[in-house]
Design a protein around this motif. Structure first.
Motif, PDB file in Angstrom:
ATOM      1  N   ASP A  98     -24.484 -19.478 -26.785  1.00  0.00           N
ATOM      2  CA  ASP A  98     -24.134 -20.333 -27.975  1.00  0.00           C
ATOM      3  C   ASP A  98     -25.526 -21.069 -28.458  1.00  0.00           C
ATOM      4  O   ASP A  98     -25.667 -20.904 -29.786  1.00  0.00           O
ATOM      5  N   SER A  99     -26.274 -21.281 -27.719  1.00  0.00           N
ATOM      6  CA  SER A  99     -27.436 -22.031 -28.346  1.00  0.00           C
ATOM      7  C   SER A  99     -28.323 -20.828 -28.757  1.00  0.00           C
ATOM      8  O   SER A  99     -29.046 -21.139 -29.710  1.00  0.00           O
ATOM      9  N   ALA A 100     -28.209 -19.575 -28.289  1.00  0.00           N
ATOM     10  CA  ALA A 100     -29.196 -18.601 -28.755  1.00  0.00           C
ATOM     11  C   ALA A 100     -28.590 -18.183 -30.074  1.00  0.00           C
ATOM     12  O   ALA A 100     -29.385 -17.671 -30.893  1.00  0.00           O
ATOM     13  N   ALA A 101     -27.375 -18.191 -30.276  1.00  0.00           N
ATOM     14  CA  ALA A 101     -26.676 -17.516 -31.473  1.00  0.00           C
ATOM     15  C   ALA A 101     -27.133 -18.875 -32.569  1.00  0.00           C
ATOM     16  O   ALA A 101     -27.410 -18.434 -33.774  1.00  0.00           O
ATOM     17  N   GLN A 102     -27.106 -20.008 -32.282  1.00  0.00           N
ATOM     18  CA  GLN A 102     -27.464 -21.064 -33.265  1.00  0.00           C
ATOM     19  C   GLN A 102     -28.972 -20.998 -33.654  1.00  0.00           C
ATOM     20  O   GLN A 102     -29.453 -20.994 -34.680  1.00  0.00           O
ATOM     21  N   ALA A 103     -29.817 -20.511 -32.599  1.00  0.00           N
ATOM     22  CA  ALA A 103     -31.245 -20.080 -32.852  1.00  0.00           C
ATOM     23  C   ALA A 103     -31.556 -18.949 -33.788  1.00  0.00           C
ATOM     24  O   ALA A 103     -32.199 -19.241 -34.616  1.00  0.00           O
ATOM     25  N   ALA A 104     -30.605 -18.058 -33.719  1.00  0.00           N
ATOM     26  CA  ALA A 104     -30.702 -16.826 -34.287  1.00  0.00           C
ATOM     27  C   ALA A 104     -30.235 -17.085 -35.799  1.00  0.00           C
ATOM     28  O   ALA A 104     -30.912 -16.784 -36.923  1.00  0.00           O
ATOM     29  N   ALA A 105     -29.208 -18.098 -36.048  1.00  0.00           N
ATOM     30  CA  ALA A 105     -28.877 -18.475 -37.445  1.00  0.00           C
ATOM     31  C   ALA A 105     -30.191 -19.345 -38.136  1.00  0.00           C
ATOM     32  O   ALA A 105     -30.395 -18.990 -39.145  1.00  0.00           O
ATOM     33  N   VAL A 106     -31.073 -20.077 -37.256  1.00  0.00           N
ATOM     34  CA  VAL A 106     -31.883 -20.842 -37.703  1.00  0.00           C
ATOM     35  C   VAL A 106     -33.019 -19.762 -38.174  1.00  0.00           C
ATOM     36  O   VAL A 106     -33.753 -19.973 -39.510  1.00  0.00           O
ATOM     37  N   ALA A 107     -33.221 -18.923 -37.312  1.00  0.00           N
ATOM     38  CA  ALA A 107     -34.140 -17.729 -37.568  1.00  0.00           C
ATOM     39  C   ALA A 107     -34.063 -17.189 -38.772  1.00  0.00           C
ATOM     40  O   ALA A 107     -35.060 -16.957 -39.694  1.00  0.00           O
ATOM     41  N   ARG A 108     -32.723 -16.827 -39.042  1.00  0.00           N
ATOM     42  CA  ARG A 108     -32.450 -15.969 -40.337  1.00  0.00           C
ATOM     43  C   ARG A 108     -32.654 -17.082 -41.753  1.00  0.00           C
ATOM     44  O   ARG A 108     -32.900 -16.333 -42.505  1.00  0.00           O
ATOM     45  N   LYS A 109     -32.031 -18.027 -41.536  1.00  0.00           N
ATOM     46  CA  LYS A 109     -32.427 -18.962 -42.849  1.00  0.00           C
ATOM     47  C   LYS A 109     -33.707 -18.991 -42.970  1.00  0.00           C
ATOM     48  O   LYS A 109     -34.101 -19.354 -44.250  1.00  0.00           O
ATOM     49  N   GLN A 110     -34.724 -19.282 -41.932  1.00  0.00           N
ATOM     50  CA  GLN A 110     -36.196 -19.734 -42.196  1.00  0.00           C
ATOM     51  C   GLN A 110     -36.887 -18.340 -42.240  1.00  0.00           C
ATOM     52  O   GLN A 110     -38.156 -18.310 -42.413  1.00  0.00           O
ATOM     53  N   ILE A 111     -36.238 -17.311 -42.242  1.00  0.00           N
ATOM     54  CA  ILE A 111     -36.926 -15.887 -42.366  1.00  0.00           C
ATOM     55  C   ILE A 111     -38.135 -15.665 -41.113  1.00  0.00           C
ATOM     56  O   ILE A 111     -39.254 -15.373 -41.728  1.00  0.00           O
ATOM     57  N   GLU A 112     -37.628 -16.047 -40.033  1.00  0.00           N
ATOM     58  CA  GLU A 112     -38.218 -15.817 -38.912  1.00  0.00           C
ATOM     59  C   GLU A 112     -38.132 -14.932 -38.023  1.00  0.00           C
ATOM     60  O   GLU A 112     -36.968 -14.187 -38.210  1.00  0.00           O
ATOM     61  N   ARG A 113     -38.850 -14.175 -37.061  1.00  0.00           N
ATOM     62  CA  ARG A 113     -38.530 -13.164 -36.241  1.00  0.00           C
ATOM     63  C   ARG A 113     -37.463 -13.810 -35.243  1.00  0.00           C
ATOM     64  O   ARG A 113     -37.582 -14.749 -34.732  1.00  0.00           O
ATOM     65  N   TYR A 114     -36.614 -12.569 -35.244  1.00  0.00           N
ATOM     66  CA  TYR A 114     -35.537 -12.921 -34.065  1.00  0.00           C
ATOM     67  C   TYR A 114     -35.842 -12.740 -32.702  1.00  0.00           C
ATOM     68  O   TYR A 114     -36.814 -11.841 -32.232  1.00  0.00           O
ATOM     69  N   GLN A 115     -35.247 -13.619 -32.017  1.00  0.00           N
ATOM     70  CA  GLN A 115     -35.414 -13.661 -30.399  1.00  0.00           C
ATOM     71  C   GLN A 115     -34.352 -12.827 -30.149  1.00  0.00           C
ATOM     72  O   GLN A 115     -32.867 -13.223 -30.208  1.00  0.00           O
ATOM     73  N   MET A 116     -34.547 -11.547 -29.535  1.00  0.00           N
ATOM     74  CA  MET A 116     -33.516 -10.747 -29.179  1.00  0.00           C
ATOM     75  C   MET A 116     -32.471 -11.356 -28.085  1.00  0.00           C
ATOM     76  O   MET A 116     -32.951 -11.686 -27.070  1.00  0.00           O
ATOM     77  N   PRO A 117     -31.074 -11.459 -28.429  1.00  0.00           N
ATOM     78  CA  PRO A 117     -30.345 -12.030 -27.124  1.00  0.00           C
ATOM     79  C   PRO A 117     -30.045 -10.940 -26.111  1.00  0.00           C
ATOM     80  O   PRO A 117     -30.209  -9.756 -26.275  1.00  0.00           O
ATOM     81  N   GLN A 118     -29.995 -11.752 -24.991  1.00  0.00           N
ATOM     82  CA  GLN A 118     -29.922 -11.130 -23.623  1.00  0.00           C
ATOM     83  C   GLN A 118     -28.747 -11.332 -22.968  1.00  0.00           C
ATOM     84  O   GLN A 118     -28.170 -12.267 -23.148  1.00  0.00           O
ATOM     85  N   GLY A 119     -28.475 -10.357 -22.109  1.00  0.00           N
ATOM     86  CA  GLY A 119     -26.893 -10.707 -21.359  1.00  0.00           C
ATOM     87  C   GLY A 119     -25.894  -9.992 -21.839  1.00  0.00           C
ATOM     88  O   GLY A 119     -24.800 -10.579 -21.410  1.00  0.00           O
ATOM     89  N   LEU A 120     -25.982  -9.286 -22.972  1.00  0.00           N
ATOM     90  CA  LEU A 120     -24.704  -9.059 -23.577  1.00  0.00           C
ATOM     91  C   LEU A 120     -24.367  -7.241 -23.284  1.00  0.00           C
ATOM     92  O   LEU A 120     -23.205  -6.844 -23.774  1.00  0.00           O
ATOM     93  N   ASP A 121     -25.030  -6.747 -22.503  1.00  0.00           N
ATOM     94  CA  ASP A 121     -24.743  -5.089 -22.135  1.00  0.00           C
ATOM     95  C   ASP A 121     -23.729  -5.171 -21.301  1.00  0.00           C
ATOM     96  O   ASP A 121     -23.613  -6.231 -20.377  1.00  0.00           O
ATOM     97  N   GLY A 122     -22.773  -4.150 -21.068  1.00  0.00           N
ATOM     98  CA  GLY A 122     -21.783  -4.085 -20.267  1.00  0.00           C
ATOM     99  C   GLY A 122     -20.911  -3.130 -20.819  1.00  0.00           C
ATOM    100  O   GLY A 122     -20.995  -2.427 -22.056  1.00  0.00           O
ATOM    101  N   PRO A 123     -19.608  -2.774 -19.993  1.00  0.00           N
ATOM    102  CA  PRO A 123     -18.589  -1.679 -20.635  1.00  0.00           C
ATOM    103  C   PRO A 123     -17.988  -2.198 -21.756  1.00  0.00           C
ATOM    104  O   PRO A 123     -17.541  -1.289 -22.529  1.00  0.00           O
ATOM    105  N   SER A 124     -18.099  -3.627 -22.359  1.00  0.00           N
ATOM    106  CA  SER A 124     -17.309  -3.883 -23.262  1.00  0.00           C
ATOM    107  C   SER A 124     -18.139  -4.257 -24.418  1.00  0.00           C
ATOM    108  O   SER A 124     -19.288  -5.007 -24.080  1.00  0.00           O
ATOM    109  N   THR A 125     -17.946  -4.294 -25.793  1.00  0.00           N
ATOM    110  CA  THR A 125     -18.913  -4.961 -26.863  1.00  0.00           C
ATOM    111  C   THR A 125     -18.178  -6.332 -26.921  1.00  0.00           C
ATOM    112  O   THR A 125     -18.756  -6.978 -27.985  1.00  0.00           O
ATOM    113  N   GLY A 126     -17.137  -6.758 -26.265  1.00  0.00           N
ATOM    114  CA  GLY A 126     -16.720  -8.155 -26.428  1.00  0.00           C
ATOM    115  C   GLY A 126     -17.594  -9.219 -26.810  1.00  0.00           C
ATOM    116  O   GLY A 126     -17.715 -10.201 -27.477  1.00  0.00           O
TER     117      GLY A 126
END
Length: 259
Positions: free
Chosen positions: A6-34
């Motif tokens: 959740d903190s990473a998602a909020q940081a990504a939103a800040v990066a988008r608003k400020q036109i900064e490089r994204y930090q790629m979220p980790q730990g999302l891989d698996g059999p489901s895209t959920g």
């Protein structure tokens, strides 16, 4: 979603608003895209922007084979980033612009009543019209070769807006096989294809309706669905100032990128 994501998602939103490089979220891989879509939901919520439509990606057979998936992926389009053809956009609003020429499907009355899977005919019945469009994409300096599919989903597949042409074609009048698409940059022809839709737009919308219904996210009349690119993703050189696309009977669409 756990507190770290959740903190990473909020940081990504800040990066988008400020036109900064994204930090790629980790730990999302698996059999489901959920988990990836859960991150996207949190990211969109943190941005707090009204949604005006959705985009599809990875919806051609070669792309799905490349990623080892059996269905497309989706992201939101924000209402404030839907521009009419001829718009002049500041380059300062992007880290780097990439573009894709696409058919846009405009949703009509009745789409809000669909709450489960539909077929192509059911989807075509709730499409008001098709329009020529350009998707704007901003990967914030992260090469696509370094991005996993779950990361792309999480970051809303990097959508940075769309440009819509004035032309409109009724669903029953769409000639998909004969549709010629051209791309000009600063007046120079750099791309051309005929019959290159990744899938039938009716199938794209049908998949999206079922996908969103399963997530409790219905479409509404007036929303726009971007149905997949007809030419490969093109990262624009910084000096490019004019992008023009033609899409046969659908007409033309263009955007100016100003320094």
């Amino acid at each position: 979603m756990n507190n770290g994501l959740d903190s990473a998602a909020q940081a990504a939103a800040v990066a988008r608003k400020q036109i900064e490089r994204y930090q790629m979220p980790q730990g999302l891989d698996g059999p489901s895209t959920g988990p990836a879509y859960g991150f996207q939901d949190a990211y969109v919520a943190a941005l707090g922007l009204p949604v005006g439509g959705y985009k599809l990606a990875v919806n051609g057979a070669p792309q799905m084979a490349h990623f080892g998936v059996s269905e497309p992926v989706s992201g939101r389009i924000f209402a404030g980033e839907m521009y009419d053809s001829g718009a002049v956009l500041s380059k300062a609003g992007f880290e780097a612009v990439s573009i894709e020429p696409e058919i846009a499907a405009v949703m009509g009355p009745g789409v809000e009543m669909l709450s489960g899977p539909v077929d192509r005919a059911g989807a075509m019945a709730v499409i008001e019209c098709f329009r020529p469009a350009i998707e704007l994409i901003d990967q914030r300096g992260v090469p696509m070769s370094e991005v996993g599919l779950s990361q792309a989903i999480a970051l809303n597949v990097f959508n940075a807006g769309i440009v819509l042409g004035a032309g409109r074609v009724a669903p029953e009048a769409l000639d998909l096989d004969g549709l010629e698409v051209t791309l000009d940059l600063d007046g120079e022809r750099v791309g051309q294809a005929i019959g290159a839709a990744p899938q039938h737009p009716g199938d794209a919308v049908a998949w999206l309706i079922g996908h969103l219904a399963a997530r409790g996210l219905p479409l509404s009349p007036g929303m726009v669905v971007m149905c997949g690119t007809h030419l490969p993703l093109r990262v624009l050189d910084p000096e490019v100032g004019q992008v023009d696309v033609t899409m046969g009977a659908l007409g033309a669409v263009g955007v100016t990128l100003a320094a």
